[in-house]
Design a protein around this motif. Structure first.
Motif, PDB file in Angstrom:
ATOM      1  N   ARG A 147       0.523   3.907  -2.679  1.00 35.89           N
ATOM      2  CA  ARG A 147      -0.620   4.805  -2.797  1.00 35.89           C
ATOM      3  C   ARG A 147      -0.815   5.668  -1.579  1.00 35.89           C
ATOM      4  O   ARG A 147      -1.516   6.664  -1.627  1.00 35.89           O
ATOM      5  CB  ARG A 147      -1.895   3.980  -3.053  1.00 35.89           C
ATOM      6  CG  ARG A 147      -1.733   3.069  -4.259  1.00 35.89           C
ATOM      7  CD  ARG A 147      -3.034   2.716  -4.876  1.00 35.89           C
ATOM      8  NE  ARG A 147      -3.800   3.882  -5.277  1.00 35.89           N
ATOM      9  CZ  ARG A 147      -4.957   3.815  -5.902  1.00 35.89           C
ATOM     10  NH1 ARG A 147      -5.469   2.660  -6.177  1.00 35.89           N
ATOM     11  NH2 ARG A 147      -5.597   4.906  -6.229  1.00 35.89           N
ATOM     12  N   ILE A 148      -0.265   5.269  -0.458  1.00 37.00           N
ATOM     13  CA  ILE A 148      -0.508   6.056   0.744  1.00 37.00           C
ATOM     14  C   ILE A 148       0.798   6.423   1.411  1.00 37.00           C
ATOM     15  O   ILE A 148       1.800   5.749   1.265  1.00 37.00           O
ATOM     16  CB  ILE A 148      -1.381   5.270   1.745  1.00 37.00           C
ATOM     17  CG1 ILE A 148      -0.748   3.912   2.032  1.00 37.00           C
ATOM     18  CG2 ILE A 148      -2.773   5.113   1.229  1.00 37.00           C
ATOM     19  CD1 ILE A 148      -1.462   3.129   3.083  1.00 37.00           C
TER      20      ILE A 148
ATOM     21  N   GLY B  99     -11.491   9.528   6.201  1.00 32.79           N
ATOM     22  CA  GLY B  99     -10.631  10.668   5.880  1.00 32.79           C
ATOM     23  C   GLY B  99     -10.309  11.426   7.155  1.00 32.79           C
ATOM     24  O   GLY B  99     -11.099  11.446   8.096  1.00 32.79           O
TER      25      GLY B  99
ATOM     26  N   VAL C 104      -0.860   3.434   9.808  1.00 31.21           N
ATOM     27  CA  VAL C 104      -2.021   2.615  10.148  1.00 31.21           C
ATOM     28  C   VAL C 104      -1.962   1.281   9.417  1.00 31.21           C
ATOM     29  O   VAL C 104      -2.298   0.234   9.972  1.00 31.21           O
ATOM     30  CB  VAL C 104      -3.319   3.368   9.825  1.00 31.21           C
ATOM     31  CG1 VAL C 104      -4.516   2.492  10.115  1.00 31.21           C
ATOM     32  CG2 VAL C 104      -3.387   4.645  10.639  1.00 31.21           C
TER      33      VAL C 104
ATOM     34  N   LYS D  61      -9.520  13.664  -4.493  1.00 35.16           N
ATOM     35  CA  LYS D  61      -8.244  13.208  -5.020  1.00 35.16           C
ATOM     36  C   LYS D  61      -7.362  14.428  -5.297  1.00 35.16           C
ATOM     37  O   LYS D  61      -7.781  15.376  -5.942  1.00 35.16           O
ATOM     38  CB  LYS D  61      -8.471  12.418  -6.300  1.00 35.16           C
ATOM     39  CG  LYS D  61      -7.200  11.807  -6.783  1.00 35.16           C
ATOM     40  CD  LYS D  61      -7.466  10.722  -7.808  1.00 35.16           C
ATOM     41  CE  LYS D  61      -6.146  10.050  -8.126  1.00 35.16           C
ATOM     42  NZ  LYS D  61      -6.296   8.906  -8.977  1.00 35.16           N
TER      43      LYS D  61
ATOM     44  N   TYR E  17      -1.194   7.460   7.065  1.00 34.88           N
ATOM     45  CA  TYR E  17      -1.987   6.387   6.505  1.00 34.88           C
ATOM     46  C   TYR E  17      -1.166   5.102   6.487  1.00 34.88           C
ATOM     47  O   TYR E  17      -1.643   4.031   6.813  1.00 34.88           O
ATOM     48  CB  TYR E  17      -2.437   6.742   5.087  1.00 34.88           C
ATOM     49  CG  TYR E  17      -3.557   7.736   5.032  1.00 34.88           C
ATOM     50  CD1 TYR E  17      -4.882   7.312   5.117  1.00 34.88           C
ATOM     51  CD2 TYR E  17      -3.321   9.089   4.898  1.00 34.88           C
ATOM     52  CE1 TYR E  17      -5.924   8.206   5.067  1.00 34.88           C
ATOM     53  CE2 TYR E  17      -4.357  10.001   4.844  1.00 34.88           C
ATOM     54  CZ  TYR E  17      -5.660   9.558   4.926  1.00 34.88           C
ATOM     55  OH  TYR E  17      -6.689  10.448   4.882  1.00 34.88           O
TER      56      TYR E  17
ATOM     57  N   ILE F  49      -9.216   6.215   8.423  1.00 35.16           N
ATOM     58  CA  ILE F  49      -8.791   5.927   7.059  1.00 35.16           C
ATOM     59  C   ILE F  49      -9.992   5.832   6.145  1.00 35.16           C
ATOM     60  O   ILE F  49     -10.001   6.354   5.039  1.00 35.16           O
ATOM     61  CB  ILE F  49      -7.992   4.624   7.044  1.00 35.16           C
ATOM     62  CG1 ILE F  49      -6.653   4.909   7.689  1.00 35.16           C
ATOM     63  CG2 ILE F  49      -7.837   4.098   5.648  1.00 35.16           C
ATOM     64  CD1 ILE F  49      -5.637   3.876   7.437  1.00 35.16           C
TER      65      ILE F  49
ATOM     66  N   LEU G 114      -8.177   1.442   1.315  1.00 35.54           N
ATOM     67  CA  LEU G 114      -7.156   2.409   0.891  1.00 35.54           C
ATOM     68  C   LEU G 114      -6.647   2.124  -0.509  1.00 35.54           C
ATOM     69  O   LEU G 114      -6.330   3.032  -1.262  1.00 35.54           O
ATOM     70  CB  LEU G 114      -5.959   2.326   1.833  1.00 35.54           C
ATOM     71  CG  LEU G 114      -5.961   3.189   3.060  1.00 35.54           C
ATOM     72  CD1 LEU G 114      -4.654   3.013   3.785  1.00 35.54           C
ATOM     73  CD2 LEU G 114      -6.130   4.633   2.661  1.00 35.54           C
ATOM     74  N   LEU G 115      -6.536   0.832  -0.799  1.00 35.15           N
ATOM     75  CA  LEU G 115      -6.007   0.486  -2.115  1.00 35.15           C
ATOM     76  C   LEU G 115      -6.950   0.959  -3.215  1.00 35.15           C
ATOM     77  O   LEU G 115      -6.532   1.283  -4.308  1.00 35.15           O
ATOM     78  CB  LEU G 115      -5.796  -1.028  -2.211  1.00 35.15           C
ATOM     79  CG  LEU G 115      -4.674  -1.540  -1.318  1.00 35.15           C
ATOM     80  CD1 LEU G 115      -4.573  -3.047  -1.400  1.00 35.15           C
ATOM     81  CD2 LEU G 115      -3.349  -0.905  -1.726  1.00 35.15           C
ATOM     82  N   VAL G 116      -8.227   0.984  -2.882  1.00 36.57           N
ATOM     83  CA  VAL G 116      -9.201   1.387  -3.891  1.00 36.57           C
ATOM     84  C   VAL G 116      -9.380   2.904  -3.887  1.00 36.57           C
ATOM     85  O   VAL G 116      -9.437   3.551  -4.923  1.00 36.57           O
ATOM     86  CB  VAL G 116     -10.557   0.709  -3.623  1.00 36.57           C
ATOM     87  CG1 VAL G 116     -11.512   0.983  -4.761  1.00 36.57           C
ATOM     88  CG2 VAL G 116     -10.363  -0.777  -3.434  1.00 36.57           C
TER      89      VAL G 116
ATOM     90  N   PRO H  21       0.808  -1.224   0.000  1.00 38.64           N
ATOM     91  CA  PRO H  21       0.000   0.000   0.000  1.00 38.64           C
ATOM     92  C   PRO H  21       0.843   1.277   0.000  1.00 38.64           C
ATOM     93  O   PRO H  21       0.320   2.343  -0.270  1.00 38.64           O
ATOM     94  CB  PRO H  21      -0.797  -0.098   1.312  1.00 38.64           C
ATOM     95  CG  PRO H  21      -0.735  -1.514   1.716  1.00 38.64           C
ATOM     96  CD  PRO H  21       0.531  -2.063   1.168  1.00 38.64           C
TER      97      PRO H  21
ATOM     98  N   PRO I 238      -7.578   5.858  -1.985  1.00 38.88           N
ATOM     99  CA  PRO I 238      -6.600   6.361  -1.011  1.00 38.88           C
ATOM    100  C   PRO I 238      -7.059   7.656  -0.330  1.00 38.88           C
ATOM    101  O   PRO I 238      -6.567   7.981   0.741  1.00 38.88           O
ATOM    102  CB  PRO I 238      -5.353   6.634  -1.851  1.00 38.88           C
ATOM    103  CG  PRO I 238      -5.581   6.013  -3.162  1.00 38.88           C
ATOM    104  CD  PRO I 238      -7.038   5.788  -3.334  1.00 38.88           C
ATOM    105  N   GLN I 239      -7.967   8.372  -0.937  1.00 41.06           N
ATOM    106  CA  GLN I 239      -8.345   9.656  -0.343  1.00 41.06           C
ATOM    107  C   GLN I 239      -9.466   9.524   0.687  1.00 41.06           C
ATOM    108  O   GLN I 239      -9.918  10.510   1.244  1.00 41.06           O
ATOM    109  CB  GLN I 239      -8.724  10.666  -1.433  1.00 41.06           C
ATOM    110  CG  GLN I 239      -9.963  10.319  -2.227  1.00 41.06           C
ATOM    111  CD  GLN I 239      -9.641   9.474  -3.449  1.00 41.06           C
ATOM    112  OE1 GLN I 239      -8.812   8.580  -3.409  1.00 41.06           O
ATOM    113  NE2 GLN I 239     -10.323   9.728  -4.549  1.00 41.06           N
TER     114      GLN I 239
END
Ligand SMILES: Nc1ncnc2c1ncn2[C@@H]1O[C@H](COP(=O)(O)OP(=O)(O)OP(=O)(O)O)[C@@H](O)[C@H]1O
Ligand SMILES: [Mg+2]
Lengths: 355, 263, 304
Positions: A127-128, C239, A135, C299, A132, C236, C288-290, A124, C292-293
């Protein structure tokens, strides 16, 4: 005027690339190695070797691992203990299920398993970032702890979940006394620390720091972000994994998930904050500090006549002191003890004629 | 140096009908630009015209919604920045983007990243092939350091350097990659006259000695007119002119854009 | 309704309602993050600290309401202290340094709280039964705990109160200005430090409420600060900057973890148990993988 760089001109890039370009540093290192390898095993008693020095070394190794990921590559991790647990259980199971393998190979493979798990949880990170990611690594910590507690295969279906580590035999020699365990740990830690130092001053180390300092320019200069972050996760977790294996075999003598809970992750994190984020030396200094401080506290308490402190009083006191110290270091010296050491050396270099 | 003395070659990079927007903001609208081998192309335009965005599209930091970029015979819309780096595109940033915690030398060494081959196990061992490689590349970097006259600060952490020197180090990092195409985003912004002169000289020397193609963004018209072979003008995300410095200077649209005539 | 379906709804409601408690802790995080950009890892320890202090004061013989007031006062002093001692000196440090400082802070608070009030588990009785509510059972035929309903009510009142505070008072206005743009807020003369202290105090209040509710259900003990960590996956999902996100995220986490716990362990015949410990984190990770924001975030493409 003993500690001087002057007069030692570096005539080639080769000399300038040496790990310790200054001769006095090289001598000091030799002396240190002689002390820890030869003198300590002779003079230290069982308690010091088994209960202080060995865990100190193992935690230094874990701190190096975390420092690679957090200090060099800038990816904050709260899952250190989880990756250590992977190493511990991998070593145990390899030993149990593939007895043909030499123990050292078990340890190294344990590191490799931890590296693989670390890389999965590092995915991950593309992307983060920042919190984040912290976590996400917490997810690793809790998930791994749960797996080893609840999936019986890993503990060979032992009912208590606490197994004693099998005896260690390396090249026909049984390693069971405190001295032997200390020496085994020392060799592993010394070799791996050198390797870490070499990596951080080579291409891969520069790519980690580049990603840490400015990921956009790192990528623009040709450093692939995901691969670089994964390499940091992998190599960092390798170090943690080996540390976990050593923790069970050379220190605890038992294999149990409880030894690798979240507070262990924090302990290692505190080591690098106090020791020095982004410094291999700092990993040792931090581990030394955190391991020795509670012992010192206890001795002080005994001296001023309170006897040894009660366990929970001690725990609370440790919490307060470590918490306070973390804040103190972050405010006063964010680069930790390693920076203080460096400053002291620079002072010494000028002494006795500061200008 | 005038255009005629220099061998300006074929088009090596072609942007076709690039459009890019961020949410509702249209940063680039239908822009086509060619870059020819060995030339110095300046992109100018008022603030927010989309100049930086254009560079970002070229080296893959931003991915345009429409249009394509053709480079070295390959046509693509989006490419990862680290891939463009492998294909010989290097750049500097408008706001300095150095690696703050590293020394000048290490910053410049990262420029050699794509050219170094030893894997991490060799690096962990350090001596032997890895050391040989480190030294080889160190020599290249030292040449860059000589060229930019920053020998005395090579071991200094870049965070401690003054602004002008940081810009120079950033150029050094890009040069260490020995790029074919060098993108410079306002390399002289915020510099005093002397520093600007130095920077101009470096840019011209790079172009001259190594034949590196350069695309640069600059606000200082004097500098632009002096060093560029060709100038492209952007305004509100559109290209309004493209030609030799003299032509562009005489172009009515450009004069209007800079004087702020209502659209 | 079949009994299976009833059971499903019971689990769902139980999960949603306990999710509200996660929301409460997450709310504390969001308040602080919005106003100061600090990711306050110590929020969980503040929950523990508040609950310990409250129980401690009660045990000294102080009646309920004065004890609550006193405890609130302590939390406010704590907020001011944190701003002075921890945040102010670290103002220009990278966010990650501040984050680590709050980890230190969480240790400090846990040590202090337990050092002062002791480490043993304390019962805390708010006088609300943690039993199925009879009215609902008669009306809908499903079992929902009165206590859960009560805590949902508390949470609603708290959120409503905070919303009023931020939207209707001058301080609230200043706070929102700071959240939008620190520099600009400074430029128009809003004293950042005061605002931060106020936000931390508000987060302290939220922690107190969460601490009381949770403490009375689980007992006031160290593990409260661990339970509070579950607010992280909530954040997460929702947000870091969205109050609505914190609430919705809490509900999702609460419901899904209960459903997963009940159904996954029944399907696997109990072989896979106690997944509550990590399920929320994994859910958040996959999420998050899908996206992330987060659920409500936009975004952002980094500017260079
Ligand atoms: N990452 C981003 N996210 C959102 N909007 C952006 C982003 N990058 C650029 N923009 C917008 O696109 C437009 C063009 O910006 P760009 O930075 O390319 O202008 P510029 O010509 O380089 O201006 P300057 O002379 O100020 O550097 C501006 O309106 C800017 O706000
Ligand atoms: Mg720009």
């Amino acid at each position: 005027m003993l500690y001087r760089e002057s007069g030692q001109f570096k005539t080639s890039y080769r000399a300038d690339q040496a790990i310790f370009p200054i001769r006095q540093d090289r001598i000091a290192l030799m002396v240190l190695l002689a002390v820890v390898f030869i003198l300590v095993p002779f003079v230290a008693d069982e308690y010091w070797l088994g209960s202080i020095l060995t865990p100190l070394l193992v935690l230094s190794l874990a701190a190096i691992g975390l420092n690679i990921l957090t200090g060099y590559a800038g990816q904050l991790s709260l899952g250190t203990a989880g990756f250590m647990a992977v190493g511990a259980f991998a070593a145990y199971n390899l030993n149990l299920r593939v007895p043909e393998l030499p123990l050292i190979v078990d340890f190294l493979l344990a590191g490799v398993f931890a590296a693989l798990v670390g890389m999965v949880f590092g995915l991950p990170s593309l992307r983060i970032k920042g919190f984040y990611l912290a976590v996400a690594t917490l997810a690793a910590q809790f998930f791994i702890e749960w797996v080893f507690t609840h999936v019986g295969w890993f503990t060979n279906y032992s009912s208590s979940g606490v197994i004693s580590a099998p005896p260690m035999v390396i090249m026909g020699v049984t390693v069971d006394s405190a001295v032997e365990k200390y020496l085994l740990t020392l060799v592993m830690v010394a070799v791996l620390a050198l390797a870490a130092k070499n990596m951080v001053r080579s291409r891969i180390g520069r790519s980690w720091m580049a990603v840490r300092d400015k990921d956009v320019s790192a990528e623009v200069i040709g450093i692939p972000l995901l691969a670089t972050k994964l390499s940091a996760f992998g190599i960092s977790s390798f170090y943690c994994g080996v540390a976990g294996a050593l923790w069970t075999y050379c220190y605890l003598g038992t294999v149990e998930p409880a030894a690798f809970d979240l507070s262990r992750s924090f302990q290692v994190l505190f080591m690098i904050i106090i020791g020095g984020v982004g410094s291999i030396l700092g990993s040792f200094l931090g581990a030394g500090f955190i391991v020795l401080l509670p012992i010192l506290l206890n001795n002080i308490a005994a001296m001023i006549g309170h006897g040894t402190l009660q366990a929970d009083t001690m725990a609370n006191l440790e919490h307060i002191i470590f918490g306070g110290l973390i804040i103190f270091f972050l405010i006063v010296e964010p680069h930790g003890l390693a920076r203080l050491w460096q400053i002291a050396k620079e002072k010494l270099r000028l002494w006795p004629f500061p200008y | 140096m005038s255009v005629s003395e220099k061998q300006i070659g074929d088009v090596i990079l072609r942007c076709d009908n690039i459009s890019l927007s961020f949410g509702g903001v249209r940063a680039l609208t239908n822009i086509s630009i060619d870059v020819r081998e060995h030339e110095i192309l300046a992109i100018i335009g008022p603030n927010g015209a989309g100049k930086s965005s254009m560079l970002n599209v070229i080296n893959g930091v931003y991915h345009p919604q429409e249009g394509s970029v053709t480079y070295q015979g390959q046509t693509r819309r989006a490419m990862k920045p680290h891939e463009t780096a492998r294909h010989g595109i290097a750049r500097t940033f408008q706001n300095i983007a150095l690696f703050k915690g590293m020394s000048v030398l290490d910053n410049i060494m990262t420029g050699r990243y794509t050219k170094m081959k030893r894997n991490f196990l060799w690096q962990a061992l350090y001596v032997g092939p890895n050391l040989k490689e480190e030294i080889e590349h160190r020599e290249v970097c030292e040449r860059v350091i000589d060229f930019l006259q920053i020998e005395n600060i090579r071991k200094t952490p870049v965070g401690r350097l003054p602004y002008g020197l940081q810009k120079r180090v950033e150029l050094g990092r890009a040069l260490a990659a020995e790029p074919q195409l060098l993108l410079l985003d306002e390399p002289m912004a915020g510099m005093n006259v002397e520093e600007k002169e130095d920077m101009c000289r470096f840019i011209l020397d790079v172009n001259d000695e190594f034949g590196t193609t350069i695309v640069l963004i600059e606000h200082d018209m004097g500098v632009v007119m002096d060093i560029s072979d060709r100038v492209a003008v952007l305004d509100y995300g559109k290209k309004i002119a493209d030609g030799s410095p003299a032509e562009v200077r005489a172009n009515q649209d450009v004069i209007d854009a800079y004087l702020g005539v209502a659209h | 309704m079949t009994s299976d379906l009833n059971f499903f709804f019971e689990v769902l409601f139980g999960g949603l309602l306990s999710g509200i408690m996660y929301s409460l802790v997450a709310l504390g995080f969001v308040l602080i993050y919005k106003a100061s950009g600090v990711f306050n890892f110590a929020q969980g320890s503040m929950v523990l600290f508040a609950a310990l202090t409250f129980v401690g004061i009660l045990e000294m013989g102080v009646p309920f309401w004065p004890a609550l007031l006193l405890c609130l006062l302590v939390m406010m002093l704590l907020a001011v202290g944190i701003e002075r001692i921890v945040l102010r000196p670290l103002v220009n440090q990278p966010p990650i340094a501040l984050f680590m400082a709050t980890i230190g802070l969480s240790y400090l608070l846990e040590g202090l709280g337990q050092g002062i009030w002791g480490t043993q588990v304390r019962a805390l009785d708010l006088g609300i039964e943690d039993l199925p509510n009879e009215m609902i059972q008669e009306a809908l035929g499903i079992q929902v705990s009165t206590f859960d309903l009560f805590s949902a009510g508390c949470a609603a009142v708290l959120v409503g109160g905070l919303a009023l505070f931020f939207n209707k008072t001058r301080v609230g206005l200043a706070l929102r200005a700071v959240a939008d743009d620190h520099q600009a807020a400074l430029a128009v003369g809003i004293p950042l430090q005061h605002v931060w202290a106020i936000v931390w105090a508000a987060a302290g209040l939220v922690a107190l409420v969460a601490g009381l509710l949770w403490g009375s259900r689980l007992g006031v003990q160290f593990s409260l600060s661990l339970v509070a960590l579950k607010a992280l996956p909530v954040l997460i999902l929702g947000g870091f900057t969205s109050v609505a996100g914190a609430i919705v995220g809490g509900l999702i986490i609460g419901a899904s973890e209960k459903l997963a716990e009940v159904y996954i362990s029944t399907f696997t015949g109990g072989a896979v148990a106690a997944i509550e410990n990590w399920f929320p984190y994994m859910l958040a990770l996959l999420f998050l993988l899908v996206r992330p924001q987060g659920l409500f975030g936009e975004k952002i493409i980094e500017r260079v």
